[in-house]
Motif scaffolding. Sequence first.
Motif, PDB file in Angstrom:
ATOM      1  N   ARG A  47       0.828  -1.211   0.000  1.00 52.56           N
ATOM      2  CA  ARG A  47       0.000   0.000   0.000  1.00 52.56           C
ATOM      3  C   ARG A  47       0.865   1.264   0.000  1.00 52.56           C
ATOM      4  O   ARG A  47       0.434   2.298  -0.504  1.00 52.56           O
ATOM      5  CB  ARG A  47      -0.940  -0.003   1.207  1.00 52.56           C
ATOM      6  CG  ARG A  47      -2.048  -1.067   1.070  1.00 52.56           C
ATOM      7  CD  ARG A  47      -2.855  -1.185   2.346  1.00 52.56           C
ATOM      8  NE  ARG A  47      -3.471   0.068   2.718  1.00 52.56           N
ATOM      9  CZ  ARG A  47      -4.606   0.528   2.205  1.00 52.56           C
ATOM     10  NH1 ARG A  47      -5.246  -0.190   1.317  1.00 52.56           N
ATOM     11  NH2 ARG A  47      -5.090   1.681   2.583  1.00 52.56           N
ATOM     12  N   PHE A  52      -1.349   4.375  -0.966  1.00 53.24           N
ATOM     13  CA  PHE A  52      -2.497   4.428  -0.056  1.00 53.24           C
ATOM     14  C   PHE A  52      -2.067   4.659   1.394  1.00 53.24           C
ATOM     15  O   PHE A  52      -2.882   5.001   2.236  1.00 53.24           O
ATOM     16  CB  PHE A  52      -3.328   3.151  -0.148  1.00 53.24           C
ATOM     17  CG  PHE A  52      -3.864   2.911  -1.520  1.00 53.24           C
ATOM     18  CD1 PHE A  52      -4.506   3.923  -2.214  1.00 53.24           C
ATOM     19  CD2 PHE A  52      -3.723   1.681  -2.132  1.00 53.24           C
ATOM     20  CE1 PHE A  52      -4.990   3.711  -3.492  1.00 53.24           C
ATOM     21  CE2 PHE A  52      -4.197   1.456  -3.408  1.00 53.24           C
ATOM     22  CZ  PHE A  52      -4.832   2.477  -4.094  1.00 53.24           C
ATOM     23  N   PRO A  72      -1.935   8.496  -5.061  1.00 49.56           N
ATOM     24  CA  PRO A  72      -2.098   7.187  -5.716  1.00 49.56           C
ATOM     25  C   PRO A  72      -2.524   7.308  -7.182  1.00 49.56           C
ATOM     26  O   PRO A  72      -2.080   6.529  -8.015  1.00 49.56           O
ATOM     27  CB  PRO A  72      -3.199   6.504  -4.900  1.00 49.56           C
ATOM     28  CG  PRO A  72      -3.312   7.265  -3.631  1.00 49.56           C
ATOM     29  CD  PRO A  72      -2.685   8.596  -3.801  1.00 49.56           C
ATOM     30  N   ASN A  73      -3.385   8.296  -7.482  1.00 50.50           N
ATOM     31  CA  ASN A  73      -3.884   8.388  -8.859  1.00 50.50           C
ATOM     32  C   ASN A  73      -2.886   9.055  -9.802  1.00 50.50           C
ATOM     33  O   ASN A  73      -3.166   9.212 -10.985  1.00 50.50           O
ATOM     34  CB  ASN A  73      -5.236   9.109  -8.903  1.00 50.50           C
ATOM     35  CG  ASN A  73      -5.178  10.494  -8.290  1.00 50.50           C
ATOM     36  OD1 ASN A  73      -4.239  10.822  -7.574  1.00 50.50           O
ATOM     37  ND2 ASN A  73      -6.161  11.311  -8.584  1.00 50.50           N
ATOM     38  N   ILE A  77       0.356   3.028 -11.211  1.00 49.23           N
ATOM     39  CA  ILE A  77       0.686   1.706 -10.692  1.00 49.23           C
ATOM     40  C   ILE A  77      -0.606   0.895 -10.658  1.00 49.23           C
ATOM     41  O   ILE A  77      -1.602   1.352 -10.112  1.00 49.23           O
ATOM     42  CB  ILE A  77       1.288   1.816  -9.277  1.00 49.23           C
ATOM     43  CG1 ILE A  77       2.697   2.435  -9.357  1.00 49.23           C
ATOM     44  CG2 ILE A  77       1.342   0.453  -8.599  1.00 49.23           C
ATOM     45  CD1 ILE A  77       3.364   2.624  -8.027  1.00 49.23           C
ATOM     46  N   GLY A  78      -0.595  -0.285 -11.272  1.00 46.59           N
ATOM     47  CA  GLY A  78      -1.803  -1.112 -11.308  1.00 46.59           C
ATOM     48  C   GLY A  78      -1.908  -1.946 -10.045  1.00 46.59           C
ATOM     49  O   GLY A  78      -0.901  -2.377  -9.487  1.00 46.59           O
ATOM     50  N   MET A  79      -3.160  -2.146  -9.588  1.00 45.74           N
ATOM     51  CA  MET A  79      -3.310  -2.907  -8.344  1.00 45.74           C
ATOM     52  C   MET A  79      -4.441  -3.920  -8.496  1.00 45.74           C
ATOM     53  O   MET A  79      -5.498  -3.611  -9.035  1.00 45.74           O
ATOM     54  CB  MET A  79      -3.617  -1.929  -7.208  1.00 45.74           C
ATOM     55  CG  MET A  79      -3.806  -2.590  -5.875  1.00 45.74           C
ATOM     56  SD  MET A  79      -2.537  -2.060  -4.705  1.00 45.74           S
ATOM     57  CE  MET A  79      -2.985  -3.011  -3.275  1.00 45.74           C
ATOM     58  N   PHE A  81      -6.752  -6.559  -6.119  1.00 45.67           N
ATOM     59  CA  PHE A  81      -7.087  -6.785  -4.714  1.00 45.67           C
ATOM     60  C   PHE A  81      -7.608  -8.198  -4.498  1.00 45.67           C
ATOM     61  O   PHE A  81      -8.134  -8.827  -5.410  1.00 45.67           O
ATOM     62  CB  PHE A  81      -8.163  -5.789  -4.273  1.00 45.67           C
ATOM     63  CG  PHE A  81      -7.767  -4.353  -4.444  1.00 45.67           C
ATOM     64  CD1 PHE A  81      -7.249  -3.636  -3.389  1.00 45.67           C
ATOM     65  CD2 PHE A  81      -7.908  -3.722  -5.675  1.00 45.67           C
ATOM     66  CE1 PHE A  81      -6.876  -2.315  -3.542  1.00 45.67           C
ATOM     67  CE2 PHE A  81      -7.541  -2.395  -5.848  1.00 45.67           C
ATOM     68  CZ  PHE A  81      -7.024  -1.689  -4.769  1.00 45.67           C
ATOM     69  N   PHE A  98     -11.966   1.447 -17.805  1.00 45.90           N
ATOM     70  CA  PHE A  98     -12.096   2.552 -16.841  1.00 45.90           C
ATOM     71  C   PHE A  98     -10.844   3.437 -16.805  1.00 45.90           C
ATOM     72  O   PHE A  98     -10.925   4.662 -16.926  1.00 45.90           O
ATOM     73  CB  PHE A  98     -12.382   1.980 -15.449  1.00 45.90           C
ATOM     74  CG  PHE A  98     -12.741   3.013 -14.413  1.00 45.90           C
ATOM     75  CD1 PHE A  98     -14.056   3.413 -14.248  1.00 45.90           C
ATOM     76  CD2 PHE A  98     -11.764   3.575 -13.606  1.00 45.90           C
ATOM     77  CE1 PHE A  98     -14.382   4.366 -13.290  1.00 45.90           C
ATOM     78  CE2 PHE A  98     -12.088   4.523 -12.649  1.00 45.90           C
ATOM     79  CZ  PHE A  98     -13.402   4.919 -12.496  1.00 45.90           C
ATOM     80  N   GLY A  99      -9.694   2.811 -16.653  1.00 48.25           N
ATOM     81  CA  GLY A  99      -8.447   3.566 -16.559  1.00 48.25           C
ATOM     82  C   GLY A  99      -8.126   4.300 -17.856  1.00 48.25           C
ATOM     83  O   GLY A  99      -7.575   5.401 -17.841  1.00 48.25           O
ATOM     84  N   LYS A 101     -10.342   5.466 -19.994  1.00 46.69           N
ATOM     85  CA  LYS A 101     -11.257   6.599 -20.096  1.00 46.69           C
ATOM     86  C   LYS A 101     -10.722   7.777 -19.279  1.00 46.69           C
ATOM     87  O   LYS A 101     -10.731   8.919 -19.741  1.00 46.69           O
ATOM     88  CB  LYS A 101     -12.636   6.173 -19.575  1.00 46.69           C
ATOM     89  CG  LYS A 101     -13.754   7.104 -19.976  1.00 46.69           C
ATOM     90  CD  LYS A 101     -15.090   6.419 -19.761  1.00 46.69           C
ATOM     91  CE  LYS A 101     -16.232   7.369 -20.060  1.00 46.69           C
ATOM     92  NZ  LYS A 101     -17.530   6.736 -19.773  1.00 46.69           N
ATOM     93  N   ILE A 102     -10.225   7.467 -18.076  1.00 47.60           N
ATOM     94  CA  ILE A 102      -9.700   8.533 -17.226  1.00 47.60           C
ATOM     95  C   ILE A 102      -8.440   9.139 -17.839  1.00 47.60           C
ATOM     96  O   ILE A 102      -8.226  10.342 -17.784  1.00 47.60           O
ATOM     97  CB  ILE A 102      -9.414   7.985 -15.815  1.00 47.60           C
ATOM     98  CG1 ILE A 102     -10.751   7.804 -15.098  1.00 47.60           C
ATOM     99  CG2 ILE A 102      -8.513   8.913 -15.026  1.00 47.60           C
ATOM    100  CD1 ILE A 102     -10.661   7.071 -13.826  1.00 47.60           C
ATOM    101  N   ARG A 146      -8.092  -5.083 -16.002  1.00 46.60           N
ATOM    102  CA  ARG A 146      -8.393  -3.681 -15.711  1.00 46.60           C
ATOM    103  C   ARG A 146      -7.139  -2.960 -15.218  1.00 46.60           C
ATOM    104  O   ARG A 146      -6.854  -1.831 -15.604  1.00 46.60           O
ATOM    105  CB  ARG A 146      -9.493  -3.599 -14.644  1.00 46.60           C
ATOM    106  CG  ARG A 146      -9.869  -2.186 -14.269  1.00 46.60           C
ATOM    107  CD  ARG A 146     -10.935  -2.150 -13.209  1.00 46.60           C
ATOM    108  NE  ARG A 146     -10.433  -2.667 -11.922  1.00 46.60           N
ATOM    109  CZ  ARG A 146     -11.144  -2.655 -10.800  1.00 46.60           C
ATOM    110  NH1 ARG A 146     -12.386  -2.195 -10.814  1.00 46.60           N
ATOM    111  NH2 ARG A 146     -10.642  -3.131  -9.688  1.00 46.60           N
ATOM    112  N   ALA A 147      -6.368  -3.664 -14.361  1.00 47.71           N
ATOM    113  CA  ALA A 147      -5.157  -3.037 -13.829  1.00 47.71           C
ATOM    114  C   ALA A 147      -4.099  -2.867 -14.918  1.00 47.71           C
ATOM    115  O   ALA A 147      -3.332  -1.911 -14.902  1.00 47.71           O
ATOM    116  CB  ALA A 147      -4.596  -3.871 -12.682  1.00 47.71           C
ATOM    117  N   PRO A 150      -4.226   0.275 -18.662  1.00 54.23           N
ATOM    118  CA  PRO A 150      -3.558   1.574 -18.882  1.00 54.23           C
ATOM    119  C   PRO A 150      -2.035   1.488 -18.920  1.00 54.23           C
ATOM    120  O   PRO A 150      -1.393   2.508 -18.794  1.00 54.23           O
ATOM    121  CB  PRO A 150      -4.011   2.420 -17.682  1.00 54.23           C
ATOM    122  CG  PRO A 150      -4.949   1.597 -16.895  1.00 54.23           C
ATOM    123  CD  PRO A 150      -4.737   0.179 -17.263  1.00 54.23           C
TER     124      PRO A 150
END
Lengths: 353, 262
Positions: A47, A52, A72-73, A77-79, A81, A98-99, A101-102, A146-147, A150
């Motif tokens: 973390r 985080f 963090p953003n 770095i991809g995470m 969980f 998602f990533g 798009k951001i 997803r991670a 990007p």
Amino acid sequence: MPYLDISHLEKSFGTNRVVKDFSLPIEKGEFVSLLGPSGCGKTTVLRMVAGFETPSAGAIRIEGKDVVPLRPNQRNIGMVFQAYALFPNLTVAQNVGFGLKIAGVAAAESRARVQEMLELIGLPEMGGRYPFQLSGGQQQRVALARALAPRPRVLLLDEPLSALDAKVRVRLRGEIREIQRRLGITTIFVTHDQEEALSISDRVVVMNAGIADQVGTPFEIYNHPASPFVASFVGTLTPFEATVVDPAAGTVMSGGLTMNLGRALAAQAGASLPIALRPEAVHLGRASGREIVLPATAREVEFLGSVIRIRAEAGGQAFLLDTFNRHDAPPPQPGEPVEISFSGRDVVVIGGR
Amino acid sequence: MTSSRIWSWVAFGLGVAYFLLPLVGMFEFSLRARRGEYSFDAYASVLGDPQFRTTFAYSVTMALVTILLGVLIVLPTAFWVRLRMPRLRPLVEFITLLPLVIPVVVIAFGYIRLYNTSSILPLTGSVMGTNVLLALGYASLSLPYMYRAIDTGLRTIDVPTLTEAAQSLGAGWATILGRVILPNVLGAVLSGAFLTFAIVLGEYVFAALLNRPAFGPYMVWISGNRAYEPAALAVIAFAITWACMGLISLVSRTQKHTRARS
Ligand SMILES: Nc1ncnc2c1ncn2[C@@H]1O[C@H](COP(=O)(O)OP(=O)(O)O)[C@@H](O)[C@H]1O
Ligand SMILES: [Mg+2]
């Protein structure tokens, strides 16, 4: 210069020092596992890398640049969980995108990348599904995609397989490693499962109470444990207390038994030396090259399938030994007298060679 | 049929009668505006009344403003409390309950004293200022319902982990709230919103004391001055409330991703 350099990292929650002087240089494309019992600070290290948690002291550098001041953003770095953490209101494709798009990736490019990722994880047809329509293993694959979508600089996985059942766990860990190799992404993988860590890592960091006890390849960790903790946590073994007789010749004595370890020892004559035997080093019956033969009594016999694990007792000392299953040689019964043999060269010296 | 089942049906019937009979009576009464026959004259008269239209439009507008205000205040607060200060949750919950404990008259007089024309912030000095004050008052009245609804919604998702997942993908706070948290608690937000809508539409004390042309005071005025129209108005208000309820369940049912949960 290492690609990701964690140096002298410290973290305290109040007066509780959870991570102590943790240093770990990682090369680009390396797969490193943090292995240790629950509560030893693995997640906290991860973390801090993700941003985080703020370290109490120390630095985390990626390509030479300290990332501690970054939020963090901003770290890229991809995470992944343990609890998957897919966005429940988004489809699989939207989750993976998602990533992107951001990051402001154009729609067409994003769509192609999402499809590429879905193919990478072996779920090319699942883009339109919602997370609740997938199995746990599929959800974790999507979380991985997803991670990765990007193109993060580092991938962090916090016990990603712990919520899955045994079969899926073994298959998915292989897939994770395969994908990691293909993309060449620098990865830190957290687990409390030593088999998992040893089977897929380039290097393993064994952690104990916030300290990195040993860093090494799975081969080194298993065969040359640097501390009693590493020895007992990684794999199974039978520990002994021995006394050094002749350090230059490598002779030690344990329970009236003199053994030659076949290598020079960095200890004084008369000093006590922690040694151990792995179950696979002990043989049922006599065998060539195993010069030490002991009469023993079988106490427990555990049938594990391809391997049979036997606990035998010789001279008041318990020995664990593994023997391969053979359909024409049934294992001994508990209470039955047996002979066990091993070689002094196979004795593990804890904290040395 | 066993006797216990008969008794439960009887109890159910009594309950239904208890709620439905006054409604049926009121509805029947509202139809008797024309002597000797049933008609919708009372409804026509209510709906044709320009006062009805202006006060209703005013209150609907106020309700929408209040909802927006309420969501903007409550969603980030409830989110932050769940994310960073879970131990403060009982305290925050207690604070949001205060509007239920303190009589509205007290709040309204407090507002008027604080924001009157000779105060530092003379909100009551202008029409717009008074509207703002009224919306703030309504927002505080809606707080207990809004907070509870949204907090319950947040409980159904793993707020900390989803937040961290979004952060690691590059999302800032606005994106996290707007694209991750809000869509996942939309049903809860809407049920809070519809409750707020119903409260604002029927609210009397604030609007009367601040002297704004709202629907509540109009209802009170008309029931003191007409015979059949108040009954018609009550039926209309009742229908609106039920439409709100229906919309709540409709919305929560059309959310695709929540279908499997219930
Ligand atoms: N936010 C926190 N506040 C206080 N203590 C924490 C916090 N996070 C972790 N800890 C403590 O730090 C220690 C290490 O936790 P963690 O890094 O999660 O261990 P692991 O992942 O190896 O199981 C535990 O004793 C835990 O109680
Ligand atoms: Mg952990």
